[in-house]
Scaffold this motif. Structure first.
Motif, PDB file in Angstrom:
ATOM      1  N   TRP A   1       0.855  -1.186   0.000  1.00 30.33           N
ATOM      2  CA  TRP A   1       0.000   0.000   0.000  1.00 30.33           C
ATOM      3  C   TRP A   1       0.885   1.227   0.000  1.00 30.33           C
ATOM      4  O   TRP A   1       2.054   1.155   0.373  1.00 30.33           O
ATOM      5  N   TYR A   2       0.318   2.345  -0.440  1.00 28.05           N
ATOM      6  CA  TYR A   2       1.108   3.574  -0.474  1.00 28.05           C
ATOM      7  C   TYR A   2       0.165   4.768  -0.312  1.00 28.05           C
ATOM      8  O   TYR A   2      -0.873   4.847  -0.977  1.00 28.05           O
ATOM      9  N   ASP A   3       0.541   5.688   0.551  1.00 30.60           N
ATOM     10  CA  ASP A   3      -0.299   6.830   0.896  1.00 30.60           C
ATOM     11  C   ASP A   3       0.261   8.107   0.267  1.00 30.60           C
ATOM     12  O   ASP A   3       0.856   8.947   0.941  1.00 30.60           O
ATOM     13  N   THR A   4       0.081   8.273  -1.032  1.00 29.58           N
ATOM     14  CA  THR A   4       0.568   9.462  -1.731  1.00 29.58           C
ATOM     15  C   THR A   4       0.000  10.740  -1.120  1.00 29.58           C
ATOM     16  O   THR A   4       0.735  11.701  -0.854  1.00 29.58           O
ATOM     17  N   LEU A   5      -1.299  10.753  -0.884  1.00 29.33           N
ATOM     18  CA  LEU A   5      -1.955  11.959  -0.384  1.00 29.33           C
ATOM     19  C   LEU A   5      -1.449  12.346   0.996  1.00 29.33           C
ATOM     20  O   LEU A   5      -1.181  13.518   1.268  1.00 29.33           O
ATOM     21  N   GLY A   6      -1.330  11.354   1.886  1.00 33.79           N
ATOM     22  CA  GLY A   6      -0.873  11.626   3.244  1.00 33.79           C
ATOM     23  C   GLY A   6       0.570  12.099   3.281  1.00 33.79           C
ATOM     24  O   GLY A   6       0.924  13.001   4.063  1.00 33.79           O
TER      25      GLY A   6
ATOM     26  N   PHE B   1       0.318  15.276  11.342  1.00 32.99           N
ATOM     27  CA  PHE B   1       1.301  14.323  10.852  1.00 32.99           C
ATOM     28  C   PHE B   1       0.814  12.931  11.225  1.00 32.99           C
ATOM     29  O   PHE B   1       0.245  12.729  12.298  1.00 32.99           O
ATOM     30  N   PHE B   2       1.028  11.989  10.339  1.00 25.38           N
ATOM     31  CA  PHE B   2       0.423  10.673  10.493  1.00 25.38           C
ATOM     32  C   PHE B   2       1.448   9.619  10.919  1.00 25.38           C
ATOM     33  O   PHE B   2       2.656   9.824  10.809  1.00 25.38           O
ATOM     34  N   THR B   3       0.949   8.509  11.402  1.00 31.72           N
ATOM     35  CA  THR B   3       1.802   7.420  11.856  1.00 31.72           C
ATOM     36  C   THR B   3       2.660   6.906  10.697  1.00 31.72           C
ATOM     37  O   THR B   3       2.137   6.652   9.603  1.00 31.72           O
ATOM     38  N   PRO B   4       3.991   6.745  10.894  1.00 27.18           N
ATOM     39  CA  PRO B   4       4.869   6.259   9.823  1.00 27.18           C
ATOM     40  C   PRO B   4       4.419   4.890   9.293  1.00 27.18           C
ATOM     41  O   PRO B   4       3.927   4.055  10.071  1.00 27.18           O
ATOM     42  N   PRO B   5       4.563   4.639   7.997  1.00 23.32           N
ATOM     43  CA  PRO B   5       4.086   3.399   7.386  1.00 23.32           C
ATOM     44  C   PRO B   5       4.565   2.112   8.062  1.00 23.32           C
ATOM     45  O   PRO B   5       3.777   1.181   8.246  1.00 23.32           O
ATOM     46  N   ASP B   6       5.848   2.056   8.434  1.00 19.89           N
ATOM     47  CA  ASP B   6       6.361   0.835   9.072  1.00 19.89           C
ATOM     48  C   ASP B   6       5.682   0.586  10.419  1.00 19.89           C
ATOM     49  O   ASP B   6       5.407  -0.565  10.784  1.00 19.89           O
ATOM     50  N   VAL B   7       5.415   1.661  11.145  1.00 19.16           N
ATOM     51  CA  VAL B   7       4.721   1.530  12.433  1.00 19.16           C
ATOM     52  C   VAL B   7       3.273   1.100  12.200  1.00 19.16           C
ATOM     53  O   VAL B   7       2.718   0.283  12.947  1.00 19.16           O
TER      54      VAL B   7
ATOM     55  N   THR C   1      -0.803  -3.054  12.640  1.00 24.54           N
ATOM     56  CA  THR C   1      -1.769  -3.927  11.965  1.00 24.54           C
ATOM     57  C   THR C   1      -1.592  -5.363  12.419  1.00 24.54           C
ATOM     58  O   THR C   1      -2.563  -6.058  12.745  1.00 24.54           O
ATOM     59  N   MET C   2      -0.353  -5.823  12.454  1.00 17.48           N
ATOM     60  CA  MET C   2      -0.082  -7.208  12.831  1.00 17.48           C
ATOM     61  C   MET C   2      -0.362  -7.435  14.323  1.00 17.48           C
ATOM     62  O   MET C   2      -0.830  -8.502  14.719  1.00 17.48           O
TER      63      MET C   2
ATOM     64  N   GLY D   1      -7.213   9.768  10.278  1.00 16.82           N
ATOM     65  CA  GLY D   1      -6.125  10.513   9.643  1.00 16.82           C
ATOM     66  C   GLY D   1      -6.253  10.438   8.134  1.00 16.82           C
ATOM     67  O   GLY D   1      -7.263  10.809   7.554  1.00 16.82           O
ATOM     68  N   SER D   2      -5.229   9.905   7.471  1.00 14.82           N
ATOM     69  CA  SER D   2      -5.281   9.737   6.018  1.00 14.82           C
ATOM     70  C   SER D   2      -5.745   8.341   5.619  1.00 14.82           C
ATOM     71  O   SER D   2      -5.726   7.991   4.440  1.00 14.82           O
ATOM     72  N   GLY D   3      -6.132   7.543   6.612  1.00 12.51           N
ATOM     73  CA  GLY D   3      -6.665   6.212   6.318  1.00 12.51           C
ATOM     74  C   GLY D   3      -5.641   5.097   6.301  1.00 12.51           C
ATOM     75  O   GLY D   3      -5.935   3.971   5.897  1.00 12.51           O
ATOM     76  N   ARG D   4      -4.434   5.359   6.785  1.00 16.61           N
ATOM     77  CA  ARG D   4      -3.348   4.383   6.679  1.00 16.61           C
ATOM     78  C   ARG D   4      -3.632   3.074   7.402  1.00 16.61           C
ATOM     79  O   ARG D   4      -3.297   2.001   6.912  1.00 16.61           O
ATOM     80  N   MET D   5      -4.207   3.173   8.580  1.00 19.50           N
ATOM     81  CA  MET D   5      -4.440   1.957   9.356  1.00 19.50           C
ATOM     82  C   MET D   5      -5.358   0.977   8.615  1.00 19.50           C
ATOM     83  O   MET D   5      -5.090  -0.225   8.533  1.00 19.50           O
ATOM     84  N   LEU D   6      -6.433   1.506   8.065  1.00 22.87           N
ATOM     85  CA  LEU D   6      -7.389   0.643   7.381  1.00 22.87           C
ATOM     86  C   LEU D   6      -6.850   0.155   6.048  1.00 22.87           C
ATOM     87  O   LEU D   6      -7.086  -0.986   5.652  1.00 22.87           O
ATOM     88  N   VAL D   7      -6.111   1.008   5.348  1.00 20.24           N
ATOM     89  CA  VAL D   7      -5.506   0.598   4.081  1.00 20.24           C
ATOM     90  C   VAL D   7      -4.480  -0.510   4.321  1.00 20.24           C
ATOM     91  O   VAL D   7      -4.410  -1.487   3.577  1.00 20.24           O
ATOM     92  N   SER D   8      -3.694  -0.356   5.389  1.00 16.54           N
ATOM     93  CA  SER D   8      -2.715  -1.393   5.741  1.00 16.54           C
ATOM     94  C   SER D   8      -3.413  -2.697   6.104  1.00 16.54           C
ATOM     95  O   SER D   8      -3.007  -3.786   5.668  1.00 16.54           O
ATOM     96  N   PHE D   9      -4.483  -2.595   6.890  1.00 18.47           N
ATOM     97  CA  PHE D   9      -5.222  -3.794   7.281  1.00 18.47           C
ATOM     98  C   PHE D   9      -5.777  -4.498   6.045  1.00 18.47           C
ATOM     99  O   PHE D   9      -5.712  -5.722   5.921  1.00 18.47           O
TER     100      PHE D   9
END
Length: 268
Positions: free
Chosen positions: A86-91, A109-115, A120-121, A141-149
């Motif tokens: 996944w990739y969060d271009t907008l965020g 500012f949003f949670t870093p992707p690796d975190v 998620t895990m 936020g920018s939806g990272r948690m749900l996109v990662s899930f």
């Protein structure tokens, strides 16, 4: 303008178009308007009001929004083709311009992707692919948690809520492009009645052959709002029952048997 050194290399082309717009119209305004433009592009009904407003506001510069939209999709597509789940271009770009004092009103500012992936895990529990489980993020936020899930466990139903309207729209767009099914709503998760607007994300994606799309929803169609209202009604019912019970116990005289001084049984 955002310094080129602050912009990830994969977003340099996106930033080049963004600069042409922000040079005369301001970083924060252009970003907010681009998000509105993108939402309008994917709404099943479109949004004539948004397009008319932007055409009037930007004049000839309005054409740059089409280029910016194309560069966004290209950047997103390139990152996913290079193996990212996944990739969060907008965020990511939001954070670049939010770090500037000229766009500090964006201010998040949003949670870093690796975190995000690690969380998620950790929180996935018994999640599984295609489980049709309901997953919620009350501060998306920018939806990272749900996109990662979704990237790790596709096929579940995602709910997103955020009190910030731009974050809600970013979340809806991010969820949509990654193929999530669910809802993204602007509401205060601590106050169920503070509901502002919302979108169904890819509600007909199976019928549309995988074509990403958004549809507006009212609060009565929002599953989160429905759940909050059910919980609220249940709480109010239990509270009312407890008050009635306490009132009844207060006015009821309990007869307690006593033994009088002469040994006879008395209920005095």
């Amino acid at each position: 303008m955002p310094k080129s050194t602050d912009v990830p290399s994969c977003l340099r082309d996106f930033n080049a178009v963004f600069e042409k717009l922000s040079y005369r119209h301001g970083w924060g305004d252009v970003y907010v308007d681009f998000i509105d433009y993108s939402v309008a592009c994917f709404l099943n009904t479109g949004d004539v009001k948004v397009s008319d407003y932007l055409k009037k506001k930007y004049g000839k510069d309005y054409e740059y929004f089409k280029q910016l939209f194309a560069e966004w999709i290209k950047a997103q597509h390139k990152q996913l083709n290079q193996g990212k789940q996944w990739y969060d271009t907008l965020g990511i770009f939001y954070e670049v311009i939010a770090s500037s004092s000229k766009a500090s009103h964006l201010g998040q500012f949003f949670t870093p992707p690796d975190v995000v992936d690690m969380l998620t895990m950790i929180t996935s529990g018994k999640a599984k692919e295609g489980g049709r489980q309901r997953i919620a993020d009350p501060c998306s936020g920018s939806g990272r948690m749900l996109v990662s899930f979704h990237a790790h466990f596709p096929g579940n139903y995602c709910f997103a809520a955020d009190v910030d309207n731009i974050c809600t729209k970013m979340t809806a767009l991010n969820m949509m492009l990654h193929g999530c099914e669910g809802q993204a709503v602007c509401m205060n998760s601590l106050d169920p009645d503070d509901w502002r607007f919302g979108y169904a994300v890819n509600p007909w994606i199976r019928e549309f052959g995988g074509l990403p799309h958004l549809a507006r929803i009212e609060k009565e169609q929002c599953f989160q709002w429905q759940g909050f209202q059910a919980d609220k009604a249940n709480f109010e019912k239990k509270t009312a029952e407890a008050k009635i019970k306490a009132a009844v116990e207060k006015v009821t005289v309990k007869a307690e048997p006593m033994v009088g001084k002469f040994g006879q049984l008395s209920f005095l």
